[in-house]
Design a protein around this motif. Structure first.
Motif: not given
Length: 374
Positions: A291-292, A295, A299, A314, A317-323
């Motif tokens: 996942d990392k 991310e 980026y 993206a 994975i489930q990353s609200q910050d990344l989205n």
């Protein structure tokens, strides 16, 4: 504000990875303790206490139905107050307990019949796993993540129940107590700055006697001392485990040095990321994608102005910050284009408004700087 996150539980009421406020966790665990006592049942629940930035500041295991604590706050208080500490650790403990106390509403403090959080409870029997309390000013790594944790107690008493079940002798338990006390004392020395002394003591302990968490602490100390070969051996001859720990620390020089001795696609990918060599990072093959790393890849694509590819990475994975970061990137890019068009339109006019042009140009620079720093 503090919060509680249970990460492992045998009861449906404590859902794993759901954040609860201190009052919520207090009431739920108090109710469960009463119910389990009435039905003569027992269970355990592993948990973290998180600060407002979701950093783990305490970790432990709550024994439910054992009548050792009324609820989770009572458990933490008794656990910490039962430990022998030096002045520095005592100050940290007091600070943590005072903060915890502020989170508990007054009406809850007086309903369970338990003593105040400030009251010492020296005779508390420790039957759970060791608690961990953050120092927040130490750069130690435990379990592969930067947690800055202070290990406050040994795990020796956590084995009493299972040892009894297995009919182990008192003599065996005494040996284990001495070993765990030695391990805990070693960690405390490391946290106080004596890494060399801690490593020397750890090297004298049979590695088979260390838990996985303790091995990770040992590995972290070895990494700090650049003893990479020993660190890899301690991790079961898995260089990727050590490389991951170094990468999470963000120590580029250590990562570069480790990559020379233990080259791997994972290390090349992580090193390229930390050195901001985005094209090199994307060209790496055979990388174990976590996942990392997805991310990191997303980026990197943003830095290369490849929004479509960033979204594809993206999506793994489930990353609200990344989205949110990708959305902000797109929005800022659009704003820059709009500002550019306005500048061009003003420059085309026969009677130019120099002040407006300057204002728009300054605005564009700020937008481009924001995009750069995203």
């Amino acid at each position: 504000m503090l919060s509680v996150m249970f990460i492992k539980s045998e009861t449906n009421e404590l859902k794993p990875f759901q954040k609860l406020s201190i009052p919520e966790a207090y009431e739920i665990t108090e109710t469960l303790e009463t119910q389990y006592q009435c039905t003569r049942k027992k269970t355990h629940a592993d948990f973290f206490i998180l600060d407002e930035e979701d950093h783990e500041v305490y970790a432990g295991t709550l024994s439910i139905g054992s009548d050792l604590a009324h609820h989770i706050v009572d458990h933490i208080k008794k656990k910490l107050n039962s430990l022998k500490m030096d002045d520095i650790q005592e100050a940290r403990k007091r600070s943590f307990l005072e903060q915890l106390e502020k989170e508990v509403p007054d009406h809850l403090k007086t309903t369970d019949g338990s003593s105040s959080l400030r009251e010492e409870t020296e005779d508390y029997v420790q039957t759970n796993q060791k608690p961990i309390l953050s120092t927040r000013n130490r750069g130690m790594i435990y379990g592969g993540g930067i947690l800055s944790l202070l290990i406050l107690s040994a795990t020796c008493f956590s084995t009493v129940a299972t040892s009894q079940d297995r009919a182990e002798t008192i003599q065996d338990l005494e040996k284990q107590v001495k070993l765990e006390q030695k391990i805990t004392g070693t960690y405390e020395r490391a946290l106080l700055g004596d890494s060399e002394g801690a490593l020397k003591r750890l090297s004298s302990i049979n590695e088979q006697s260390l838990t996985n968490e303790q091995k990770n602490v040992y590995t972290s100390l070895l990494i700090d001392q650049k003893k990479y070969e020993k660190a890899v051996q301690l991790q079961g001859n898995h260089p990727e485990a050590v490389e991951s720990m170094i990468s999470k620390k963000g120590d580029v020089s250590a990562l570069k040095e480790f990559q020379k001795t233990f080259p791997s696609p994972n290390g090349a990918f992580d090193l390229a990321y930390h050195e901001q060599r985005w094209e090199d990072m994307m060209s790496q093959s055979g990388v174990e994608m976590t996942d990392k790393r997805y991310e990191m890849k997303a980026y990197g694509y943003l830095k290369l102005d490849k929004v479509k590819e960033a979204k594809e990475a993206a999506a793994h994975i489930q990353s609200q910050d990344l989205n949110q970061k990708i959305e902000t990137y797109e929005k800022t890019k659009k704003e820059i284009e709009e500002t550019k068009n306005q500048v061009e339109e003003e420059n085309k006019k026969d009677k130019k408004d120099e002040n407006k042009i300057k204002s728009l140009t300054d605005q564009q620079k700020k937008q481009e700087e924001a995009l750069k720093n995203l």
